[in-house]
Design a protein around this motif. Structure first.
Motif, PDB file in Angstrom:
ATOM      1  N   TYR A   1      -0.893   7.432   6.653  1.00  0.00           N
ATOM      2  CA  TYR A   1      -1.398   8.483   5.784  1.00  0.00           C
ATOM      3  C   TYR A   1      -1.352   7.995   4.336  1.00  0.00           C
ATOM      4  CZ  TYR A   1      -0.973  11.646   9.750  1.00  0.00           C
ATOM      5  OH  TYR A   1      -1.101  12.246  10.976  1.00  0.00           O
ATOM      6  N   PRO A   2      -2.518   7.704   3.713  1.00  0.00           N
ATOM      7  CA  PRO A   2      -2.519   7.287   2.304  1.00  0.00           C
ATOM      8  C   PRO A   2      -1.960   8.392   1.417  1.00  0.00           C
ATOM      9  CG  PRO A   2      -4.651   6.874   3.347  1.00  0.00           C
ATOM     10  CD  PRO A   2      -3.866   7.726   4.302  1.00  0.00           C
ATOM     11  N   ILE A   3      -1.157   8.003   0.425  1.00  0.00           N
ATOM     12  CA  ILE A   3      -0.572   8.979  -0.497  1.00  0.00           C
ATOM     13  C   ILE A   3      -0.783   8.510  -1.931  1.00  0.00           C
ATOM     14  CG2 ILE A   3       1.165   9.882   1.102  1.00  0.00           C
ATOM     15  CD1 ILE A   3       3.168   7.960  -0.093  1.00  0.00           C
ATOM     16  N   ASN A   4      -0.748   9.446  -2.869  1.00  0.00           N
ATOM     17  CA  ASN A   4      -0.902   9.083  -4.269  1.00  0.00           C
ATOM     18  C   ASN A   4       0.469   8.847  -4.913  1.00  0.00           C
ATOM     19  OD1 ASN A   4       0.194  11.657  -4.902  1.00  0.00           O
ATOM     20  ND2 ASN A   4      -1.852  12.570  -4.810  1.00  0.00           N
ATOM     21  N   ASN A   5       0.444   8.444  -6.175  1.00  0.00           N
ATOM     22  CA  ASN A   5       1.685   8.083  -6.870  1.00  0.00           C
ATOM     23  C   ASN A   5       2.664   9.245  -6.979  1.00  0.00           C
ATOM     24  OD1 ASN A   5       0.650   5.565  -7.207  1.00  0.00           O
ATOM     25  ND2 ASN A   5       0.156   5.772  -9.372  1.00  0.00           N
TER      26      ASN A   5
ATOM     27  N   PRO B   1       0.828  -1.218   0.000  1.00  0.00           N
ATOM     28  CA  PRO B   1       0.000   0.000   0.000  1.00  0.00           C
ATOM     29  C   PRO B   1       0.860   1.265   0.000  1.00  0.00           C
ATOM     30  CG  PRO B   1      -0.740  -1.570   1.669  1.00  0.00           C
ATOM     31  CD  PRO B   1       0.567  -2.083   1.156  1.00  0.00           C
ATOM     32  N   LEU B   2       0.419   2.282  -0.753  1.00  0.00           N
ATOM     33  CA  LEU B   2       1.129   3.558  -0.779  1.00  0.00           C
ATOM     34  C   LEU B   2       0.674   4.386   0.417  1.00  0.00           C
ATOM     35  CD1 LEU B   2       1.163   4.553  -4.550  1.00  0.00           C
ATOM     36  CD2 LEU B   2       2.891   3.344  -3.225  1.00  0.00           C
ATOM     37  N   VAL B   3       1.397   4.235   1.518  1.00  0.00           N
ATOM     38  CA  VAL B   3       1.061   4.967   2.738  1.00  0.00           C
ATOM     39  C   VAL B   3       2.342   5.440   3.401  1.00  0.00           C
ATOM     40  CG1 VAL B   3      -1.109   3.740   3.174  1.00  0.00           C
ATOM     41  CG2 VAL B   3       1.034   2.861   4.134  1.00  0.00           C
ATOM     42  N   LEU B   4       2.224   6.493   4.167  1.00  0.00           N
ATOM     43  CA  LEU B   4       3.301   6.917   5.059  1.00  0.00           C
ATOM     44  C   LEU B   4       2.960   6.424   6.452  1.00  0.00           C
ATOM     45  CD1 LEU B   4       4.235  10.585   4.101  1.00  0.00           C
ATOM     46  CD2 LEU B   4       5.624   8.547   3.833  1.00  0.00           C
TER      47      LEU B   4
END
Length: 336
Positions: free
Chosen positions: A143-147, A128-131
């Motif tokens: 914290y979800p982040i985009n590409n 998953p793209l998250v911090l």
């Protein structure tokens, strides 16, 4: 085995390389605006990073699983940044100045490579793209982040740490030893994040392919210790930009692959402080025509304050160890 192999390669080949650089007079080019105490180092050979890079590359090829995509990311950044560092050191030697490759050309080359790699990581990343930010007593802060955001983060970490370690590499053993400590800390994170039970126990994101990166970490530790044997005060060889730029990019990439940017950057605070001291010095001088530090990076400030080089270096080592311990204290607290 990766540790033993990389250590052995450096211990065997570096003395031969030192003799060669002495015979060809490939010496360190000293900054004319640097501390006067550094003038005595003008006859110390440089570009020892060639042996470090060679050691890391051969050891990874020998012991790592080449079917793991993460290993190819490592090899790509290793070869690319080593090429930039080699050109930079070559320019310094040929032109006999401490500038080497122009700042614009160097930064453009670093940025181009980092952006390409960022796109590949983003495209093929299966996690998953998250911090993930770990704060004591607070678990699972994601914290979800985009590409695009993810690409920017990867770029900043790789290019930022590459230049930060390059700036730190100004005293004997100052850059390589914290790198060894940080690599050890990253090795532990690789084992935790790469094991499903451990990752869940410590409330971290599980990443399937990351345990293979521990081989890279042990390779950096082995080659780093071998180099430190000759680079400890008083150094008889320096790594040059081919060493510092490459090692910095590798550490940055490992941080990205482990997906523990927050914890890992805490470990790297010494390097970050060194880089920030240069930025602060330049900004304040441009705005107010004053200097915040006697000289930047900050280790030169302490030199001009009268501290001996070995005292500064060892205290930076101690600070790095304390930071790494604090990272695992945070993990331990959040495990409970």
């Amino acid at each position: 085995m990766s540790f033993i192999t990389s250590l052995s390669i450096v211990l065997f080949f570096l003395p031969i390389f030192i003799k060669y650089t002495n015979s060809k007079k490939i010496f360190q080019v000293i900054r004319l605006d640097g501390p006067d105490t550094h003038l005595k180092k003008h006859c110390v050979p440089t570009m020892g990073g060639i042996i470090i890079v060679l050691s890391i590359f051969l050891t990874i090829i020998l012991w790592a699983n080449l079917y793991n995509l993460y290993i190819w990311y490592v090899l790509f950044i290793l070869v690319s940044y080593a090429f930039i560092g080699l050109i930079d050191d070559y320019y310094k030697f040929i032109l006999q100045n401490s500038t080497g490759l122009s700042i614009k050309k160097k930064f453009f080359s670093q940025s181009f490579i980092a952006i390409i790699l960022s796109f590949f990581i983003c495209k093929y990343d299966q996690t998953p793209l998250v911090l993930q930010i770990l704060i004591p007593f607070y678990k699972n802060i994601l914290y979800p982040i985009n590409n695009i955001t993810y690409i920017i983060i990867i770029y900043l970490i790789i290019v930022g740490l590459s230049n930060a370690i390059n700036l730190t590499d100004g005293l004997d053993g100052l850059a390589i030893t914290p790198t060894i400590f940080i690599s050890l800390g990253l090795t532990i994170l690789c084992y935790i994040v790469g094991n499903l039970n451990f990752a869940q126990n410590f409330h971290l994101i599980y990443i399937q392919h990351v345990p293979e990166i521990s081989i890279v970490c042990f390779t950096i530790i082995g080659s780093g210790l071998g180099f430190l044997w000759f680079n400890a005060y008083p150094a008889i060889i320096f790594m040059g930009d081919i060493g510092s730029l490459t090692i910095g990019s590798l550490v940055g990439l490992i941080i990205v692959l482990v997906k523990q940017e927050y914890l890992s950057l805490i470990m790297c605070s010494v390097f970050i402080i060194e880089a920030l001291s240069v930025i602060i010095q330049v900004l304040i001088f441009k705005l107010k025509k004053k200097r915040c530090f006697l000289m930047a990076p900050i280790h030169h400030h302490f030199e001009l304050k009268g501290y001996h080089e070995s005292h500064i270096v060892i205290r930076f080592w101690i600070l790095t160890i304390i930071l790494i311990i604090n990272v695992f204290l945070i993990l331990q607290i959040n495990q409970q």
